[in-house]
Scaffold this active site. Structure first.
Site, PDB file in Angstrom:
ATOM      1  N   GLU A   1      66.434 -99.667   4.309  1.00 17.82           N
ATOM      2  CA  GLU A   1      66.912-100.927   3.745  1.00 17.82           C
ATOM      3  C   GLU A   1      65.764-101.940   3.688  1.00 17.82           C
ATOM      4  O   GLU A   1      65.677-102.741   2.775  1.00 17.82           O
ATOM      5  CB  GLU A   1      68.059-101.476   4.616  1.00 17.82           C
TER       6      GLU A   1
ATOM      7  N   CYS B   1      68.672-104.455   9.828  1.00 17.81           N
ATOM      8  CA  CYS B   1      68.905-103.005   9.771  1.00 17.81           C
ATOM      9  C   CYS B   1      67.747-102.319   9.043  1.00 17.81           C
ATOM     10  O   CYS B   1      67.312-102.769   7.983  1.00 17.81           O
ATOM     11  CB  CYS B   1      70.220-102.711   9.064  1.00 17.81           C
TER      12      CYS B   1
ATOM     13  N   ARG C   1      73.366-103.348  -1.130  1.00 16.57           N
ATOM     14  CA  ARG C   1      72.012-103.758  -0.715  1.00 16.57           C
ATOM     15  C   ARG C   1      70.972-103.473  -1.796  1.00 16.57           C
ATOM     16  O   ARG C   1      69.843-103.083  -1.493  1.00 16.57           O
ATOM     17  CB  ARG C   1      71.587-103.045   0.584  1.00 16.57           C
TER      18      ARG C   1
END
Ligand SMILES: Cc1cc2nc3c(=O)[nH]c(=O)nc-3n(C[C@H](O)[C@H](O)[C@H](O)COP(=O)(O)OP(=O)(O)OC[C@H]3O[C@@H](n4cnc5c(N)ncnc54)[C@H](O)[C@@H]3O)c2cc1C
Length: 303
Positions: free
Chosen positions: A295, A225, A176
Site C-alpha cells: 500500500e 499499513c 486504496r
C-alpha cells in the site's frame, strides 16, 4: 540542479526552498535520502510558476503531502519535491458541500465538517496526511474512503500550467487506488456531505479514535499499513498468522500491536524496510498462498 536554476527557484518560490534536503525529515517513517530540491510554494501562482520552470528544464517533480504513505529510497529523489502544505490549505463550506485544498490536513477537514454539522467524513478523523495524499491514494478507514463523497477535483497540468476540473467519474478508482493521469498535481477536492447533529458526528469520531488508539502503534514512527488487504481477507491477520510479529531487519520491525504496521525503532533504512517487506511476502506466500501487494508508495532510486 545547477546554481542558476537554484537561484531562479529561490526567486520564484517565496514560500520555502531547500536543496539536498533529506526526505527522512519529511516522511512519517523517518526514512529516505536527499531530494535535489524541496519546494513549499506560498500560493497557487507560485505553484504554477515553479512547475513551469521545472518542466521546462525536464526536472522530475514529486508531489508530497505529509509523507505518511511514502517509502523514499536511501539514494533519495533526483528531482524536485513540491509540497502544498504551506500555501494551499484552505477549507470552506457551502451548504452541504465541503471543499479543501490539497495541502489541508485530512483530519482537520474531518473535524471542521463535524463542527459545521456535516456528516460523511468521520472515518477520516484519525487518518494522518493531507487531502492531496488522500485523494491520490483513495485513503480510507473504518468503512469509509475518500472517493465515497468526492464530487470533483481541481488539478494542475504541470506541463501546460492549466487548471483542470475533473469529475469523480473521470478518475478511475478502487480500494486504496486512484488512477490519476501522469503530470497532474491535485489542488483541491469538493465533497458532498450530509446534514447531521455535531454531537452525534463527534460521538462516531470518538469511537473511531479510541478503536484506532487501541490497535495501532501511533506513538512510533511508521507509514501506516504496509500492505493492502487482499479481497475478503486482512493483511494484518495473514502477517500475524505467518508468524511475522516482531520480525525485524536493521531498525525496521513488524509492530507487535498491528502486524500490518512496520515501525522504525531507530536508524531504519529504506533497504531495511524493502528487505523486511520481501521477508513478510515470502512468509505469507508460504503460509497462506497469498501474494501481498504493498500500500505504501516506494519513491526514488533503488539502493
Ligand atoms: C499512523 C498511520 C495511520 C494510517 N492510517 C491509514 C488509514 O487508516 N487509511 C489509509 O488509507 N491510510 C492510512 N495511513 C497512510 C496515510 O495516512 C494515507 O495514505 C494518507 O492519505 C497519505 O497522505 P499524505 O499527505 O501523507 O501523502 P504522501 O505520503 O505525502 O503522498 C502519498 C502519495 O500521494 C501523492 N501526492 C500527495 N499529494 C499530492 C497532490 N497534491 N497531487 C498529486 N499527488 C499527490 C504523492 O506523490 C505520493 O505518491 C496511515 C499512516 C500512518 C502513519
Amino acid at each position: 540542479m545547477d546554481d542558476r536554476l537554484k537561484q531562479e527557484l529561490r526567486a520564484i518560490c517565496r514560500g520555502e526552498v531547500r536543496f539536498d534536503e533529506p526526505m527522512a525529515r519529511h516522511t512519517s517513517f523517518g526514512v529516505g535520502g536527499p531530494a535535489d530540491a524541496l519546494l513549499l510554494p506560498g500560493d497557487l501562482d507560485e505553484v504554477r510558476a515553479v512547475c513551469r520552470r521545472l518542466v521546462s528544464q525536464e526536472i522530475p517533480i514529486l508531489p508530497l503531502g505529509d509523507g505518511t504513505n511514502m517509502l523514499v529510497s536511501d539514494a533519495g529523489w533526483r528531482g524536485a519535491v513540491i509540497c502544498l502544505t504551506k500555501g494551499l490549505r484552505v477549507i470552506s463550506f457551502q451548504e452541504e458541500t465541503g471543499s479543501a485544498e490539497a495541502g489541508a490536513s485530512l483530519s482537520v477537514f474531518s473535524r471542521q465538517c463535524q463542527r459545521a454539522g456535516l456528516a460523511g467524513m468521520e472515518w477520516a478523523c484519525s487518518v494522518p496526511g493531507t487531502l492531496g495524499g488522500a485523494m491520490r491514494g483513495n485513503a480510507g478507514a473504518f468503512g469509509g474512503e475518500t472517493f465515497d463523497r468526492l464530487l470533483s477535483v481541481e488539478a494542475l497540468d504541470m506541463g501546460t500550467g492549466q487548471t483542470l476540473l475533473l469529475k469523480k467519474e473521470d478518475l478511475p478508482h478502487s480500494y486504496r487506488r486512484c488512477d490519476l493521469p501522469p503530470g497532474l498535481l491535485l489542488l483541491r477536492g469538493a465533497f458532498a456531505l450530509a446534514g447531521g447533529r455535531p454531537e452525534e458526528i463527534e460521538a462516531r469520531m470518538d469511537d473511531i479514535l479510541s478503536r484506532r488508539k487501541a490497535t495501532q502503534p501511533l506513538y512510533e514512527r511508521n507509514a501506516g499499513c504496509i500492505f493492502k488487504n487482499p479481497a475478503g481477507s486482512s493483511a494484518g491477520l495473514l502477517i500475524d498468522q505467518a508468524g511475522c510479529k516482531g520480525l525485524g531487519v536493521g531498525g525496521a520491525v513488524v509492530s507487535d500491536l498491528h502486524a500490518n504496521f512496520m515501525v522504525n525503532r531507530g536508524g531504519a533504512t529504506a533497504a531495511d524496510v524493502l528487505t523486511l517487506i520481501e521477508r513478510i511476502r515470502d512468509r505469507v506466500r508460504q503460509h497462506a498462498g497469498i501474494e501481498l501487494e504493498t500500500e505504501i508508495r516506494t519513491i526514488g532510486e533503488s539502493p
